[in-house]
Design a protein around this motif. Structure first.
Motif: not given
Length: 120
Positions: A99-104
């Protein structure tokens, strides 16, 4: 997210190899990590997968011979391959659901692959 795999090579039938893969980059978490492989002329197939909690899943063809493990603190996954046979010859790909930062939600990421050749 980058996945760097290493440890492939040439091995005789019955031998062993250990593959490792390290995830790096900007991500919040990694859920499933796995190894897939693709032999010449065949589709890519799942070899083994492992969850954050250590739950594992293996293809029938490698059960009892391969062991997947991971280090959550280091974001690494390894595949210990024993009793290798000709049928294990393939390019092995590391996979991570991260899960990339800023993604849910997690996204799939693949390493470039490492060649495993079993030959006498």
């Amino acid at each position: 997210v980058q996945l760097q795999a290493y440890g492939g090579g040439l091995v005789h039938p019955g031998g062993s190899l250990r593959l490792s893969c390290a995830a790096s980059g900007s991500f919040s978490s990694i859920s499933v990590m796995a190894w897939h492989r693709q032999a010449p002329g065949k589709q890519r197939e799942l070899v083994a997968a492992i969850t954050t909690g250590g739950g594992t899943n293996y293809s029938d063809s490698v059960k009892g011979r391969f062991t997947i493990s991971r280090d959550n603190a280091k974001n690494t996954v390894s595949l210990q391959m024993n009793s290798l046979g000709f049928e294990d010859t393939a390019v092995y790909y590391c996979y991570a659901g991260a899960r990339p930062r800023g993604f849910t939600s997690p996204r799939p990421y693949w390493g470039l692959g490492t060649q495993v050749t079993v030959s006498s």
